[in-house]
Scaffold this motif. Structure first.
Motif, mmCIF file in Angstrom:
data_model
loop_
_atom_site.group_PDB
_atom_site.id
_atom_site.type_symbol
_atom_site.label_atom_id
_atom_site.label_comp_id
_atom_site.label_asym_id
_atom_site.label_seq_id
_atom_site.Cartn_x
_atom_site.Cartn_y
_atom_site.Cartn_z
ATOM 1 N N THR A 29 60.693 71.627 44.104
ATOM 2 C CA THR A 29 62.095 71.240 43.941
ATOM 3 C C THR A 29 62.646 70.678 45.257
ATOM 4 O O THR A 29 63.315 69.639 45.279
ATOM 5 N N GLU A 30 62.327 71.369 46.353
ATOM 6 C CA GLU A 30 62.831 70.941 47.668
ATOM 7 C C GLU A 30 62.273 69.564 48.044
ATOM 8 O O GLU A 30 63.007 68.678 48.509
ATOM 9 N N ALA A 31 60.962 69.371 47.824
ATOM 10 C CA ALA A 31 60.333 68.095 48.194
ATOM 11 C C ALA A 31 60.772 66.975 47.255
ATOM 12 O O ALA A 31 60.972 65.833 47.690
ATOM 13 N N ALA A 32 60.926 67.288 45.966
ATOM 14 C CA ALA A 32 61.332 66.255 44.999
ATOM 15 C C ALA A 32 62.763 65.801 45.274
ATOM 16 O O ALA A 32 63.073 64.608 45.177
ATOM 17 N N ALA A 33 63.637 66.731 45.633
ATOM 18 C CA ALA A 33 65.028 66.361 45.920
ATOM 19 C C ALA A 33 65.087 65.417 47.123
ATOM 20 O O ALA A 33 65.795 64.397 47.102
ATOM 21 N N ALA A 34 64.316 65.728 48.164
ATOM 22 C CA ALA A 34 64.308 64.866 49.361
ATOM 23 C C ALA A 34 63.697 63.503 49.029
ATOM 24 O O ALA A 34 64.173 62.464 49.514
#
Ligand SMILES: CC(C)(COP(=O)(O)OP(=O)(O)OC[C@H]1O[C@@H](n2cnc3c(N)ncnc32)[C@H](O)[C@@H]1OP(=O)(O)O)[C@@H](O)C(=O)NCCC(=O)NCCS
Length: 196
Positions: free
Chosen positions: A113-118
């Motif tokens: 989730t963190e990497a996809a949002a960035a």
């Protein structure tokens, strides 16, 4: 051109050929292809080609897939560990395809989730008028959840009819969901569906 992205716990930096062993460790692992076994990289060479393609795509379009590195220890994973890859690929038509794949040891910590949002934000910043799309198999609940969590909208669900069922190795007939960050025109939606 985006050099690297930092989130609270992750560093996303351009893939290099030095990542080939770690990348193959993730992309060659059958556990990361549970929903699409035919996609597994059968050799390190295939992973190396995928990295070359990401390097070329970044030069051509300003953003592509990145290595995702832990900035702090998580469980047994030390700081600096290669967790997987995430980013957006420019398709043959004017649309990004958001994607990610992580080592099983890194699952369940919110990293995707963190990497996809960035990655979503970076793709939008790099080409603001280009839609960001994502395709996911209907059975892949974790990935669907990631796409929902980063705010993409479900715009289509079904099976592509671009190839007849039964073509050896074809996976276009599997049920998929398509997400996007905006409404897609009919031509773009049809092109994304045809990708399977
Ligand atoms: C899909 C994947 C990237 C998720 O990675 P992750 O870092 O574990 O994901 P997150 O921790 O950010 O979790 C995202 C959400 O999915 C949920 N989730 C995680 N695993 C799940 C599972 N097996 N079944 C259902 N939901 C799951 C989490 O609870 C979380 O939801 P929440 O925010 O409501 O709590 C990872 O499982 C993976 O690499 N799978 C193989 C490759 C793949 O499928 N890539 C996507 C192709 S479209």
């Amino acid at each position: 051109m985006i050099d690297e992205l930092r989130t609270e716990r992750l560093l996303l930096r351009p893939l290099t050929l030095d990542d080939a062993d770690a990348y193959f460790g993730v992309y060659g692992d059958p556990r990361t292809w549970e929903h699409l076994p035919s996609g597994r990289h059968p050799s390190r060479d295939v992973s190396e080609r995928a990295i070359r393609s990401a390097i070329d795509a970044r030069l051509a379009h300003g953003f592509s897939h990145n290595a995702v590195i832990a900035r702090e220890p998580v469980g047994l994973l030390p700081a600096g560990a290669f967790l997987g890859s995430a980013g957006a690929k420019m398709l043959d038509f004017d649309a990004w395809n958001l994607g990610y794949r992580f080592a099983p040891a890194a699952w369940g910590h919110g990293f995707a989730t963190e990497a996809a949002a960035a990655s979503l934000e970076a793709a939008q910043t790099t080409r603001p008028s280009t839609p960001v799309t994502a395709r996911v198999l209907a059975e892949n609940e974790a990935s669907i959840r990631v796409l929902e969590r980063v705010g993409l909208q479900l715009i289509w669900r079904g099976r592509s009819t671009s190839e007849p069922d039964g073509v050896e190795g074809s996976t276009t007939h599997l049920e998929r969901l398509i997400f996007a960050d905006c409404r897609l025109d009919d031509h773009t939606l049809d092109a994304v569906i045809a990708l399977g």
